[in-house]
Design a protein around this motif. Structure first.
Motif, PDB file in Angstrom:
ATOM      1  N   THR A   1       0.814  -1.213   0.000  1.00 21.32           N
ATOM      2  CA  THR A   1       0.000   0.000   0.000  1.00 21.32           C
ATOM      3  C   THR A   1       0.849   1.264   0.000  1.00 21.32           C
ATOM      4  N   ILE A   2       2.156   1.139   0.218  1.00 14.93           N
ATOM      5  CA  ILE A   2       3.040   2.304   0.231  1.00 14.93           C
ATOM      6  C   ILE A   2       3.643   2.456  -1.160  1.00 14.93           C
ATOM      7  N   SER A   3       3.498   3.621  -1.727  1.00 21.05           N
ATOM      8  CA  SER A   3       3.953   3.847  -3.097  1.00 21.05           C
ATOM      9  C   SER A   3       5.469   3.847  -3.179  1.00 21.05           C
ATOM     10  N   PHE A   4       5.964   3.602  -4.391  1.00 17.25           N
ATOM     11  CA  PHE A   4       7.395   3.581  -4.645  1.00 17.25           C
ATOM     12  C   PHE A   4       8.017   4.938  -4.335  1.00 17.25           C
ATOM     13  N   GLN A   5       7.344   6.021  -4.716  1.00 14.82           N
ATOM     14  CA  GLN A   5       7.896   7.354  -4.502  1.00 14.82           C
ATOM     15  C   GLN A   5       8.078   7.659  -3.018  1.00 14.82           C
ATOM     16  N   LYS A   6       7.117   7.234  -2.183  1.00 14.57           N
ATOM     17  CA  LYS A   6       7.225   7.497  -0.750  1.00 14.57           C
ATOM     18  C   LYS A   6       8.377   6.706  -0.140  1.00 14.57           C
ATOM     19  N   ARG A   7       8.503   5.451  -0.549  1.00 14.11           N
ATOM     20  CA  ARG A   7       9.600   4.641  -0.019  1.00 14.11           C
ATOM     21  C   ARG A   7      10.951   5.214  -0.442  1.00 14.11           C
ATOM     22  N   GLN A   8      11.046   5.622  -1.714  1.00 18.70           N
ATOM     23  CA  GLN A   8      12.298   6.191  -2.206  1.00 18.70           C
ATOM     24  C   GLN A   8      12.628   7.495  -1.488  1.00 18.70           C
ATOM     25  N   ALA A   9      11.635   8.304  -1.220  1.00 21.57           N
ATOM     26  CA  ALA A   9      11.861   9.564  -0.495  1.00 21.57           C
ATOM     27  C   ALA A   9      12.345   9.296   0.918  1.00 21.57           C
ATOM     28  N   LEU A  10      11.782   8.263   1.559  1.00 16.17           N
ATOM     29  CA  LEU A  10      12.204   7.938   2.919  1.00 16.17           C
ATOM     30  C   LEU A  10      13.646   7.445   2.944  1.00 16.17           C
ATOM     31  N   VAL A  11      14.021   6.588   2.006  1.00 20.50           N
ATOM     32  CA  VAL A  11      15.394   6.096   1.946  1.00 20.50           C
ATOM     33  C   VAL A  11      16.364   7.237   1.653  1.00 20.50           C
ATOM     34  N   THR A  12      15.987   8.144   0.761  1.00 18.89           N
ATOM     35  CA  THR A  12      16.832   9.304   0.458  1.00 18.89           C
ATOM     36  C   THR A  12      17.016  10.184   1.690  1.00 18.89           C
ATOM     37  N   TYR A  13      15.961  10.340   2.459  1.00 20.64           N
ATOM     38  CA  TYR A  13      16.065  11.117   3.701  1.00 20.64           C
ATOM     39  C   TYR A  13      17.043  10.464   4.664  1.00 20.64           C
ATOM     40  N   PHE A  14      16.953   9.138   4.837  1.00 22.24           N
ATOM     41  CA  PHE A  14      17.876   8.446   5.731  1.00 22.24           C
ATOM     42  C   PHE A  14      19.325   8.586   5.267  1.00 22.24           C
ATOM     43  N   GLU A  15      19.538   8.514   3.966  1.00 19.41           N
ATOM     44  CA  GLU A  15      20.897   8.598   3.439  1.00 19.41           C
ATOM     45  C   GLU A  15      21.518   9.970   3.648  1.00 19.41           C
ATOM     46  N   ASN A  16      20.713  11.009   3.673  1.00 24.74           N
ATOM     47  CA  ASN A  16      21.228  12.380   3.784  1.00 24.74           C
ATOM     48  C   ASN A  16      21.060  12.977   5.172  1.00 24.74           C
ATOM     49  N   ASN A  17      20.528  12.201   6.108  1.00 19.49           N
ATOM     50  CA  ASN A  17      20.352  12.694   7.485  1.00 19.49           C
ATOM     51  C   ASN A  17      20.791  11.598   8.449  1.00 19.49           C
ATOM     52  N   ARG A  18      22.068  11.321   8.418  1.00 16.12           N
ATOM     53  CA  ARG A  18      22.602  10.275   9.284  1.00 16.12           C
ATOM     54  C   ARG A  18      22.647  10.757  10.730  1.00 16.12           C
ATOM     55  N   ALA A  19      22.126   9.928  11.618  1.00 19.22           N
ATOM     56  CA  ALA A  19      22.073  10.269  13.038  1.00 19.22           C
ATOM     57  C   ALA A  19      23.247   9.632  13.767  1.00 19.22           C
ATOM     58  N   GLY A  20      23.537  10.146  14.954  1.00 22.80           N
ATOM     59  CA  GLY A  20      24.618   9.604  15.770  1.00 22.80           C
ATOM     60  C   GLY A  20      25.090  10.614  16.789  1.00 22.80           C
ATOM     61  N   ILE A  21      26.079  10.218  17.579  1.00 25.61           N
ATOM     62  CA  ILE A  21      26.672  11.100  18.578  1.00 25.61           C
ATOM     63  C   ILE A  21      27.764  11.930  17.911  1.00 25.61           C
ATOM     64  N   THR A  22      27.676  13.226  18.082  1.00 24.84           N
ATOM     65  CA  THR A  22      28.661  14.136  17.503  1.00 24.84           C
ATOM     66  C   THR A  22      29.313  14.975  18.590  1.00 24.84           C
ATOM     67  N   VAL A  23      30.537  15.414  18.317  1.00 24.22           N
ATOM     68  CA  VAL A  23      31.261  16.337  19.204  1.00 24.22           C
ATOM     69  C   VAL A  23      31.611  17.561  18.383  1.00 24.22           C
ATOM     70  N   PHE A  24      30.817  18.617  18.557  1.00 20.13           N
ATOM     71  CA  PHE A  24      30.971  19.859  17.802  1.00 20.13           C
ATOM     72  C   PHE A  24      30.961  19.576  16.295  1.00 20.13           C
ATOM     73  N   GLY A  25      30.025  18.751  15.871  1.00 17.37           N
ATOM     74  CA  GLY A  25      29.850  18.439  14.461  1.00 17.37           C
ATOM     75  C   GLY A  25      30.662  17.267  13.951  1.00 17.37           C
ATOM     76  N   PHE A  26      31.584  16.750  14.758  1.00 23.40           N
ATOM     77  CA  PHE A  26      32.417  15.618  14.338  1.00 23.40           C
ATOM     78  C   PHE A  26      31.738  14.333  14.778  1.00 23.40           C
ATOM     79  N   MET A  27      31.403  13.467  13.814  1.00 26.18           N
ATOM     80  CA  MET A  27      30.685  12.239  14.107  1.00 26.18           C
ATOM     81  C   MET A  27      31.615  11.202  14.726  1.00 26.18           C
ATOM     82  N   LEU A  28      31.191  10.644  15.865  1.00 29.55           N
ATOM     83  CA  LEU A  28      31.949   9.584  16.513  1.00 29.55           C
ATOM     84  C   LEU A  28      31.474   8.242  15.968  1.00 29.55           C
TER      85      LEU A  28
END
Length: 436
Positions: free
Chosen positions: A382-409
Motif C-alpha cells: 500500500t506504500i507507493s514507490f515514490q514514498k519509499r524512495q523519499a524515505l530512503v533518500t532522507y535516511f541517506e542524507n540525514n545520518r544520526a549519531g553522537i557528535t562532538v561539535f559536528g564531528f561524528m563519533l
C-alpha cells in the motif's frame, strides 16, 4: 478553591515537574541512595553542600598534603615516588572535570530528566523494562571497573606505609598516623576514580536507551506502517541524539584531551635518560593511565555503538524498499508503480526461504538493525514507490549519531583514537612494568 488559585497551583506543579518529574520512591530511588553514599548527590542544598565539601577535601586537599608532606623525599630507592605529582594532577584534573560536569547536569536538568526517565512514558514496554534493568546494572558495571584498580592501589599503599616509608607522627603515634594517612589517600584515590567512571557509565546508560529505541524503531519495517509515522519517529530519535551530543560534547572532548596529555606527559617523564624506572616507583603511574584509558573507552565505545546502530537504519530502510519494490503482486488492485514481471506467489523473498542455521555463525553483535535476513514485503504494497524512495533518500542524507561539535563519533574515529591511545599506554606499560 477558586479557578485562579487552581491555575496558580497547576502552574507551580508543572514548574516543579519540568525539572525533575520524580518522587521519593520512583525508579531512581535506589540509584539516588547510591549517589548519596558516594557523596555526589546534589538533589537539595544540604547534600549539594556536603558533595562540594567532600569533593574539595578528596580532590585537592588530601592529594596536596600527600604530595608535599608524605612523599618522603629522603626515602630509600624503593619507596621514592618521583611520579607522584603527575599521578595526582592526572586524577584530580579528570575528577574535577567529571564532578563539575555532573553537577551542571543535575543542577540544570535534574537527575530524572537528565537520564530521560521523563520520556519513558512515550516508549514501549520493552524499552521501559530494558532501560530500568540497565539502570540497575549500572552500579555493577561501575564496580567492575573500579574494584580491580582500587585493589591494586590498596596493595601498593598498604605496602608503602607498612614497610616504613614514612614516619611523620602528626597524631602522636607513628602507626596511627600512617594508618590515617593511608586511609585518606585510598579514599581520595577511590573518590576521584569513582566520579570519573560514574559520568562515563551514565553516558553509557543514556546511549543504551537510544539503542533500545532504535531496536524498537526497527519494528516499523516489519508491520504495515505509513511513511509519515516512520519519519516522525526517526526525527524524534535524532532530536534525542542531538540533545545527548550537546550535553556531553564538552566532557568528551576535554576528557580526550586530558587523557592524551596525561599519557604524553607520562611518556616524556619515563623515557628520559635519567629516569629510574621500577615497578615500585612507576607502578602507580601505569595504574592511573590504564584507569583513565578504560573510562575514555567507555565513552567512545558507547558513542560509536549508538552511531553505528543509528546509521544501520539506512541499510534497513534500503533493504525494506528493495524487497517491497521487487515483490510485485499480480492482482490488479495492487498499487504498484513498477511493471509487473509475472511473479507467482505472494512474495519473492519469503521469510521461510532462509534457514535460521544460515546465520548461526554471524555472532551476537547482529540484531534487527544489522542482519542479512530479507524483509517480507507483502504488507507494504500500500506504500507507493515514490514514498519509499523519499524515505530512503532522507535516511541517506540525514545520518544520526553522537557528535562532538559536528564531528561524528563513528567506527573510523574510534579506530583512530584507540590506536593512538593504546599505543601510548602500551608504550608506557612497557617502560614502567615491562608489559608491551
Amino acid at each position: 478553591m477558586s479557578m485562579e488559585e487552581g491555575k496558580v497551583s497547576l502552574i507551580g506543579k508543572r514548574r516543579g515537574l519540568s525539572r525533575t518529574g520524580s518522587h521519593s520512591y520512583d525508579e531512581l530511588h535506589s540509584f539516588r541512595s547510591c549517589l548519596r553514599w558516594m557523596c555526589v548527590d546534589q538533589s537539595n542544598a544540604w547534600t549539594s553542600t556536603l558533595s562540594w565539601f567532600v569533593f574539595i577535601i578528596f580532590t585537592f586537599i588530601v592529594p596536596s598534603l600527600s604530595h608535599f608532606y608524605l612523599a618522603c623525599s629522603d626515602c630509600d630507592n624503593r619507596h621514592a615516588r618521583p611520579y607522584d605529582s603527575l599521578v595526582q594532577l592526572s586524577l584530580s584534573s579528570i575528577a574535577t572535570l567529571s564532578f563539575v560536569s555532573l553537577s551542571q547536569f543535575v543542577r540544570i536538568y535534574g537527575l530524572r530528566r537528565f537520564l530521560f526517565f521523563d520520556k519513558l512514558c512515550d516508549e514501549s514496554e520493552i524499552v521501559r523494562k530494558g532501560y530500568t534493568a540497565q539502570l540497575n546494572r549500572s552500579l555493577k558495571i561501575l564496580s567492575i571497573f573500579v574494584i580491580p584498580c582500587f585493589t591494586a592501589e590498596s596493595a601498593y599503599k598498604i605496602w608503602w606505609y607498612s614497610s616504613g616509608a614514612t614516619a611523620i607522627p602528626f597524631l602522636g603515634n607513628v602507626v596511627v598516623s600512617d594508618t590515617v594517612a593511608c586511609i585518606l589517600e585510598l579514599c581520595s584515590w577511590l573518590y576521584r576514580t569513582v566520579v570519573f567512571f560514574l559520568v562515563c557509565v551514565l553516558f553509557r546508560l543514556i546511549c543504551y536507551l537510544q539503542i533500545l529505541r532504535l531496536q524498537d524503531f526497527a519494528q516499523v519495517f516489519q508491520v504495515d506502517s505509513d511513511v509519515e509515522s516512520v519519519l516522525r519517529e526517526h526525527l524524534r530519535i535524532r532530536r534525542h541524539l542531538k540533545i545527548i551530543s550537546h550535553r556531553y560534547r564538552v566532557f568528551i572532548l576535554l576528557a580526550l584531551i586530558m587523557v592524551t596529555v596525561s599519557q604524553f606527559a607520562s611518556l616524556l617523564n619515563t623515557t628520559r635518560h635519567t629516569a629510574d624506572i621500577t615497578i615500585f616507583k612507576s607502578g602507580e603511574l601505569a595504574l592511573v593511565s590504564v584507569s583513565l584509558l578504560a573510562g575514555l573507552m567507555i565513552l567512545l565505545r558507547s558513542a560509536t555503538r549508538i552511531t553505528h546502530k543509528a546509521q544501520g537504519v539506512t541499510c534497513l530502510a534500503a533493504k525494506w524498499h528493495v524487497c517491497a519494490t521487487i515483490d510485485v503482486f499480480e492482482t490488479p488492485e495492487a498499487d504498484t508503480e513498477t511493471p509487473t514481471i509475472g511473479v507467482v506467489g505472494n512474495q519473492v523473498f519469503p521469510c521461510e526461504a532462509s534457514s535460521s542455521s544460515d546465520y548461526d555463525d554471524v555472532g551476537s553483535e547482529e540484531d534487527e538493525l544489522d542482519n542479512t535476513k530479507l524483509i517480507p514485503s507483502y504488507a507494504y504494497s500500500t506504500i507507493s514507490f515514490q514514498k519509499r524512495q523519499a524515505l530512503v533518500t532522507y535516511f541517506e542524507n540525514n545520518r544520526a549519531g553522537i557528535t562532538v561539535f559536528g564531528f561524528m563519533l563513528d567506527r573510523t574515529s574510534l579506530h583512530t583514537i584507540v590506536t593512538i591511545e593504546l599505543s601510548l599506554v602500551l608504550w608506557l606499560l612497557g617502560k614502567t612494568i615491562g608489559i608491551s
